[in-house]
Design an enzyme around this catalytic site. Structure first.
Site, short mmCIF file in Angstrom:
data_model
loop_
_atom_site.label_atom_id
_atom_site.label_comp_id
_atom_site.label_asym_id
_atom_site.label_seq_id
_atom_site.Cartn_x
_atom_site.Cartn_y
_atom_site.Cartn_z
N PRO A 109 0.83 -1.20 0.00
CA PRO A 109 0.00 0.00 0.00
C PRO A 109 0.87 1.26 0.00
O PRO A 109 1.91 1.29 0.65
CB PRO A 109 -0.79 -0.11 1.31
CG PRO A 109 -0.01 -1.05 2.15
CD PRO A 109 0.75 -1.95 1.25
N VAL A 110 0.44 2.24 -0.74
CA VAL A 110 1.19 3.50 -0.82
C VAL A 110 0.94 4.32 0.45
O VAL A 110 -0.17 4.37 0.95
CB VAL A 110 0.72 4.30 -2.06
CG1 VAL A 110 1.33 5.69 -2.09
CG2 VAL A 110 1.07 3.53 -3.32
N GLY A 111 1.99 4.94 0.97
CA GLY A 111 1.82 5.85 2.10
C GLY A 111 1.73 5.15 3.44
O GLY A 111 1.38 5.76 4.44
N LEU A 114 6.24 2.22 4.23
CA LEU A 114 7.14 1.15 3.78
C LEU A 114 8.05 1.60 2.63
O LEU A 114 8.59 0.77 1.89
CB LEU A 114 6.32 -0.09 3.36
CG LEU A 114 5.52 -0.73 4.50
CD1 LEU A 114 4.61 -1.82 3.98
CD2 LEU A 114 6.46 -1.28 5.57
N SER A 117 7.00 5.45 -1.82
CA SER A 117 7.24 6.60 -2.69
C SER A 117 8.67 6.57 -3.22
O SER A 117 8.92 6.88 -4.38
CB SER A 117 6.92 7.92 -1.98
OG SER A 117 7.68 8.02 -0.81
N ASP A 160 15.58 6.26 2.17
CA ASP A 160 14.62 5.39 1.49
C ASP A 160 15.03 5.11 0.05
O ASP A 160 14.92 3.99 -0.45
CB ASP A 160 13.22 6.02 1.51
CG ASP A 160 12.62 6.03 2.91
OD1 ASP A 160 13.35 5.73 3.87
OD2 ASP A 160 11.43 6.35 3.05
C1 MEV Z 1 10.83 8.18 6.79
O1 MEV Z 1 10.74 6.87 6.21
C2 MEV Z 1 12.07 8.28 7.62
C3 MEV Z 1 12.37 9.65 8.22
O2 MEV Z 1 13.63 9.52 8.90
C4 MEV Z 1 12.45 10.74 7.20
C5 MEV Z 1 13.64 10.60 6.26
O3 MEV Z 1 14.63 9.94 6.59
O4 MEV Z 1 13.56 11.24 5.18
C6 MEV Z 1 11.32 10.03 9.26
#
Ligand code: MEV
Length: 335
Positions: A109-111, A114, A117, A160
């Site tokens: 699922p998006v958002g 996980l 994006s 990410d």
């Molecule tokens: C989001 O998956 C992780 C955060 O550390 C933000 C980021 O690293 O860009 C909250």
């Protein structure tokens, strides 16, 4: 040229939020992927179809500066912004723009927190470049993917997009514009249960809320961030050694610190506590918080019972293999 590029989702094992402030984080890819199919078009038109993104089907067509959006319920999928930006930044990097049919399919699922994006951004950069006959190194894909996330979200660390590109288990540190990535050899299988509860806030808002607190009370929140960095460094040693008990213990500490930063929610805390009391060795929220996902580390024999218990408190649960391959491009048909 017809290609399919795919990139995995991720869970952050340690160090989310603190990574934005130059502390190390440990992140790993999961076996759910985003697939982007791309077929070169000779008329220069870019057409995007999004499927399985857990929102009504969306078809966006770009023709000579005109954009047509077709949806079932008039909802324009935020994922489209990532696709659009990925095409724009990749074509400007390549110095050439070509027409393409893109079809996006997601196994997650998006958002949900996980890393979907980032996976969409990375897979689109790769699919768009390769469909036009260009090859990019992983370093280039990771950098462009990160540019896409920053452009769409306003704030994003390279975490990410790095894991979506390179896969595996990674210790990442980002400070003063430079990115340090180290691949970890984890000495043991990590049985993980992922539980999702409805998202109440976007990543961007959670990151900005933490930034406000750190700016206002640096001697409190700044120190929490530093302690998270220390927990992450110890967790790295425990992971390399394959010491599941120590990893679990440090996950619990990390969750407490994230709660102190103000990014947990009642529902996430309920899932985390239920997981621990049903036999998990450790549990924490993962990602930006404000709802989203929690992860529980279990013994192999208690994974089923932990999952059964947390299922009652969450919208869905999943089990996954960790440390899978990063971005992958397959050529379906050469033109
Ligand atoms: C989001 O998956 C992780 C955060 O550390 C933000 C980021 O690293 O860009 C909250």
């Amino acid at each position: 040229m017809k290609v399919v590029a795919s990139a995995p989702g991720k869970v952050t094992l340690f160090g989310e939020h603190a990574v934005v402030y130059g502390q190390p984080a440990i992140v790993t890819s999961i076996s759910r992927r985003v697939y982007v199919y791309a077929e070169l078009r000779s008329d220069g038109v870019i057409k995007i179809e999004a499927r399985d993104l857990r929102v009504p089907g969306v078809i966006v067509t770009y023709r000579e500066g005109e954009v047509t959006v077709e949806t079932e319920y008039g909802l324009v999928l935020p994922a489209i912004s990532y696709l659009n930006k990925a095409i724009e930044l990749t074509s400007s990097y390549l110095g050439s723009r070509h027409g393409v049919n893109l079809v996006v399919r997601s196994e997650m699922p998006v958002g949900a927190g996980l890393g979907t994006s980032a996976a969409v951004a990375v897979a689109t950069v790769a699919a768009y470049a390769y469909s036009g006959g260009y090859e990019l190194s992983k370093e280039e894909i990771a950098r462009l993917g990160w540019e896409v996330e920053k452009a769409v979200q306003g704030v994003a660390s390279p975490m990410d997009t790095s894991i979506a590109t390179f896969g595996g288990f990674m210790r990442i540190r980002y400070s003063g514009g430079s990115i340090e990535r180290e691949f970890l050899k984890v000495g043991v299988d990590l049985p993980i249960v992922i539980a999702y509860v409805e998202r109440e806030a976007r990543t961007r808002d959670m990151v900005l809320a933490v930034r406000d607190r750190v700016t206002k009370y640096p001697e409190i929140y700044g120190r929490i961030i530093e302690v998270i960095g220390e927990v992450t460094s110890r967790a790295e040693v425990a992971l390399r050694r394959g010491d599941l008990y120590e990893v679990g213990h440090l996950m619990n500490v990390n969750h407490g610190l994230l709660d102190a930063l103000g990014v947990s929610t009642r529902r996430l805390n309920e899932v985390v506590y239920a997981a621990r009391s049903s036999g998990a060795l450790g549990a924490k929220l993962t990602g930006a918080g404000g709802g989203g996902c929690a992860i529980a580390l279990t013994k192999p024999e208690s994974a089923d019972s932990v999952e059964t218990v947390v299922r009652f408190l969450s919208d869905f649960t999943m089990r996954t293999t960790l440390g899978v391959e990063g971005v992958r491009v397959e050529v379906v048909e050469k033109s």
